[in-house]
Design a protein around this motif. Structure first.
Motif, short mmCIF file in Angstrom:
data_model
loop_
_atom_site.label_atom_id
_atom_site.label_comp_id
_atom_site.label_asym_id
_atom_site.label_seq_id
_atom_site.Cartn_x
_atom_site.Cartn_y
_atom_site.Cartn_z
N ILE A 28 33.14 38.17 37.64
CA ILE A 28 34.12 39.29 37.73
C ILE A 28 34.23 39.86 36.20
O ILE A 28 34.35 38.89 35.25
CB ILE A 28 35.51 38.69 38.15
N MET A 29 34.18 41.02 36.11
CA MET A 29 34.03 41.71 34.82
C MET A 29 35.41 42.26 34.29
O MET A 29 35.84 43.09 35.17
CB MET A 29 32.87 42.78 34.84
N LEU A 30 36.00 42.11 33.26
CA LEU A 30 37.01 42.51 32.88
C LEU A 30 36.77 43.64 31.78
O LEU A 30 35.82 43.56 30.84
CB LEU A 30 38.04 41.75 31.99
N THR A 31 37.04 45.01 32.05
CA THR A 31 36.83 46.23 31.11
C THR A 31 37.93 46.68 30.59
O THR A 31 38.92 46.72 31.21
CB THR A 31 36.02 47.21 31.75
N ALA A 32 37.69 47.60 29.38
CA ALA A 32 38.95 48.37 29.17
C ALA A 32 39.22 49.50 30.06
O ALA A 32 38.22 49.76 30.69
CB ALA A 32 38.62 48.94 27.53
N ARG A 33 40.47 49.93 30.35
CA ARG A 33 40.74 50.87 31.11
C ARG A 33 40.24 52.27 30.89
O ARG A 33 39.95 52.57 29.63
CB ARG A 33 42.27 51.12 31.13
N GLY A 34 39.57 52.77 31.73
CA GLY A 34 38.78 54.05 31.71
C GLY A 34 37.51 53.83 31.07
O GLY A 34 36.64 54.83 31.14
N TYR A 35 37.03 52.45 31.02
CA TYR A 35 35.65 52.40 30.81
C TYR A 35 34.98 52.04 31.94
O TYR A 35 35.26 50.93 32.61
CB TYR A 35 35.61 51.15 29.60
N ASN A 36 34.22 52.71 32.52
CA ASN A 36 33.41 52.55 33.64
C ASN A 36 31.87 52.24 33.29
O ASN A 36 31.39 53.20 32.97
CB ASN A 36 33.44 53.82 34.53
#
Lengths: 572, 126
Positions: free
Chosen positions: B81-89
């Motif tokens: 499961i990957m966590l990313t910064a918001r808005g970073y797709n």
């Protein structure tokens, strides 16, 4: 050597934690005991009455059976032990107990909140341990075999009093560090819990802000907000009410967690009304953790236990409220009211924006409609034409599955497509017979005039193509630019079909309206020449009934206008 | 069934704390790593059942980590499961064949993360 530092660490931890930690926690004792076990020493804690409060069950058999045995049942030493405990004060140094046969013990006073709670003992086998008279007497009393005891003792190092004293200093600092470490770990856990809650709140607020599109209806907005808050706050039901108009109206509503609603709609309405009465005056969040004992809300007894409610305000005015019922675990507290308050503030921003948006939108639509009314007044035979072209264009755009925003723009372009007719002489517009080439040239200017009129309105830039190109033909024989095929902007191609279709199905001074079926056949016939064939095909997919309904609505409206011409523009 | 082991990799300590607390409370065994390289080593040594990783990490990014694990026989099937910064797709082609089953953008809801973890594990068990 004082034990002050241990106690300070404990008190510091106690101050930060809501639950009072034991003076020294069992886990600290175990960690420390394990360390001293390596050096052949054992740890014990006795309470103020001399009872054994902690012992290290995994230590060697010598300590386990002999030393702890003696502490449990001190025999002759009982008086000395009581005396030692009595002599200890919260500030006294560690003392050496040499009165227990075969053992050396260093005793450290344990203090909690400046009270002596007991003593911690560091126990070693006395240097030069032998089965002397005293040891044998105690072993007998404890039922231990002397040979076995000697063999167990042989495995342990012997300790002198001064060496043990040095170890007891080490014990104190280790205890202090370990206690501090444990407190820090607990603190990290507690901060992580708080942080986790903050994340939950933050992600909720993000979610709700994301849903604050002004063109969204209030009920959609509050539904989402209630469902989100219900999860994050862990309540059985969340509800909202909004006593305004338009986007500021929300009938009392309750979203229950269970399938069976928590309250009947009548109860929800009554609750919402009573909450509004209370909140209008106080304007602050309201927490009721015991409905049974609240005179105002006792009528909910048996159905609801707890209520939390915050007002939705705009310019100091309470417009509505959101409320939660029955926390799944525990009671409503300041964390909940803080969370709900920030949701209320977010919602207030939504409301403010929605109201402004509605105002501006209504103003703009009003201006646009008066523009088209001006055209319609001038060109009476097209009465309502702009509106119908707008509706038909919108319908075609929907049939094409265009995004909602684009559909709205196409509707607006439909409204304005003929605005340029303002610049065409009335004599030309009103002429009953065939136009001369010169007159037709004047007529053909209206798309460009319309585009020019709108050019100054930045917000309408994107609909200009619809106005400019609605008389272009797919085969390139249209005007003003003679564009062909897909070079004609989509908006132009859409309005072209709607425009012609409405012209065919309306009465004109020079001919009666064509029957609907004939008009539809005409659309098909002109596909590929006048119309974009794909769009024409899509237009024909719209159920005929819809067209019929639209036409009959128009005809009845026209009849009304004819019956009451004083109302304004009259239609033929 | 024995408790599943989840490896959490993030260079932000507070995220590690929040995520591991949430997972531990839900009965999982939790391993933590504070950068991609450390996560790689732990994953290969401990063979966890699931990886939760941040995208932006020093030494080895979350994506590189997933791709490296994919190449190792012992961890080639490790779901992530990957966590990313918001808005970073991340683009779909980036995550193809990387074992990344779900993505959550920060600030994420810990509750949502737990739900996602359970969903992913249930789906794999099925």
């Amino acid at each position: 050597m004082s034990v002050g530092p241990i106690i300070q660490a404990n008190e510091a931890a106690a101050g930060k934690q809501t639950r009072a930690p034991a003076a020294i926690s069992a886990s600290v004792l175990e960690t420390v005991a394990a360390r001293f076990r390596i050096t052949g020493l054992a740890i014990a804690v006795i309470d103020r009455q001399g009872g054994l409060a902690y012992h290290d069950a995994t230590t060697s058999q010598f300590f386990n059976r002999y030393a702890y045995g003696l502490l449990r049942s001190p025999g002759a030493a009982v008086g000395e032990i009581s005396k030692a405990i009595a002599a200890a004060t919260p500030t006294s140094n560690s003392s050496e107990w040499s009165f227990v046969p075969g053992l050396v013990i260093s005793a450290v006073p344990l203090v909690d909140k400046r009270q002596l709670t007991g003593m911690m003992l560091l126990i070693g086998k006395r240097d030069g341990f032998t089965l002397d008279e005293d040891v044998l007497r105690e072993a007998n009393r404890l039922g231990l075999d002397a040979t076995w005891l000697q063999s167990q003792a042989d495995e342990l190092p012997g300790w002198k009093a001064d060496a043990l004293l040095a170890q007891s200093k080490l014990l104190i600092s280790t205890m202090r560090d370990q206690t501090r470490l444990n407190a820090s770990e607990q603190e990290i856990d507690s901060l992580s819990t708080q942080l986790s809650n903050s994340y939950e709140e933050l992600s909720l607020i993000y979610h709700i802000s994301g849903g604050m599109k002004v063109n969204r209806s209030a009920s959609d907005f509050f539904r989402q907000a209630c469902l989100d808050v219900r999860e994050v706050m862990s309540v059985s039901a969340m509800g909202a009410v909004l006593c305004g108009v338009g986007s500021c109206r929300q009938d009392p509503v309750l979203y229950s967690r269970s399938e069976e609603p928590l309250l009947s709609q009548d109860d929800v309405t009554r609750l919402a009304n009573e909450l509004m009465v209370q909140l209008r005056d106080r304007k602050d969040p309201m927490l009721i953790n015991d409905v049974d004992r609240n005179p105002q809300f006792r009528w909910l007894s048996g159905k609801v236990r707890q209520i939390i409610a915050v007002p939705l305000q705009r310019k100091e005015q309470v417009l509505g409220c959101i409320f939660g019922l029955d926390k799944i675990e525990g009671e409503f507290d300041s964390v909940d009211s803080k969370l709900l308050n920030s949701i209320a503030n977010e919602s207030a921003i939504y409301l403010e924006n929605a109201m402004l948006f509605e105002d501006v939108h209504a103003l703009m639509m009003g201006v646009l409609h008066s523009l088209t009314s001006a055209v319609d007044a001038k060109d009476t035979y097209t009465c309502g034409h702009s509106e119908r072209v707008a509706i038909l264009s919108k319908r075609l755009a929907q049939q094409l599955n265009l995004p909602e925003a684009q559909v709205e723009r196409i509707y607006m372009a439909g409204i304005l497509h003929d605005v340029g007719k303002i610049g065409v002489p009335e004599a030309v517009l009103h002429k009953a017979g065939k136009l001369t080439t010169e007159e037709f040239d004047q007529m053909k200017k209206h798309p460009q005039i319309g585009a020019r009129i709108l050019a100054d309105i930045k917000q309408l830039e994107d609909i200009i193509p619809g106005v400019m190109y609605h008389h272009e033909r797919f085969d390139g024989k249209g005007y003003p630019h003679g564009l062909s095929g897909l070079a004609i902007p989509l908006m132009g191609r859409i309005i072209c079909i709607a425009d012609c279709f409405d012209a065919m199905t309306s009465n004109r001074t020079y001919r009666r309206a064509l029957p609907l079926e004939v008009a539809l056949i005409e659309v098909r016939r002109c596909a590929g020449t006048q119309f974009d064939p794909t769009l024409a095909e899509t237009f024909l997919q719209v159920p005929t009934e819809e067209f019929r309904k639209l036409l009959s609505e128009y005809q009845s409206r026209a009849a009304q206008l004819v019956a009451a011409p004083a109302n304004g523009t009259s239609c033929p | 069934m024995s408790a599943k082991t989840i490896l959490v990799a993030d260079d932000e300590t507070h995220i590690l704390h929040v995520v591991s607390m949430k997972l531990k409370n839900a009965g999982f065994n939790v391993l933590t790593a504070s950068d991609g390289q450390e996560a790689l080593e732990i994953a290969l040594a401990e063979l966890p059942d699931l990886l939760i990783t941040d995208y932006h990490m020093p030494n080895l990014s979350g994506l590189e980590l997933c791709q490296r694990l994919r190449q190792e026989p012992s961890t080639s099937n490790l779901p992530a499961i990957m966590l990313t910064a918001r808005g970073y797709n991340l683009q779909p082609e980036d995550t193809q064949n990387s074992g990344i089953l779900r993505m959550l953008s920060k600030p994420f809801s810990p509750r949502q993360l737990l739900t996602t973890v359970n969903e992913v594990l249930e789906k794999l068990a099925a």
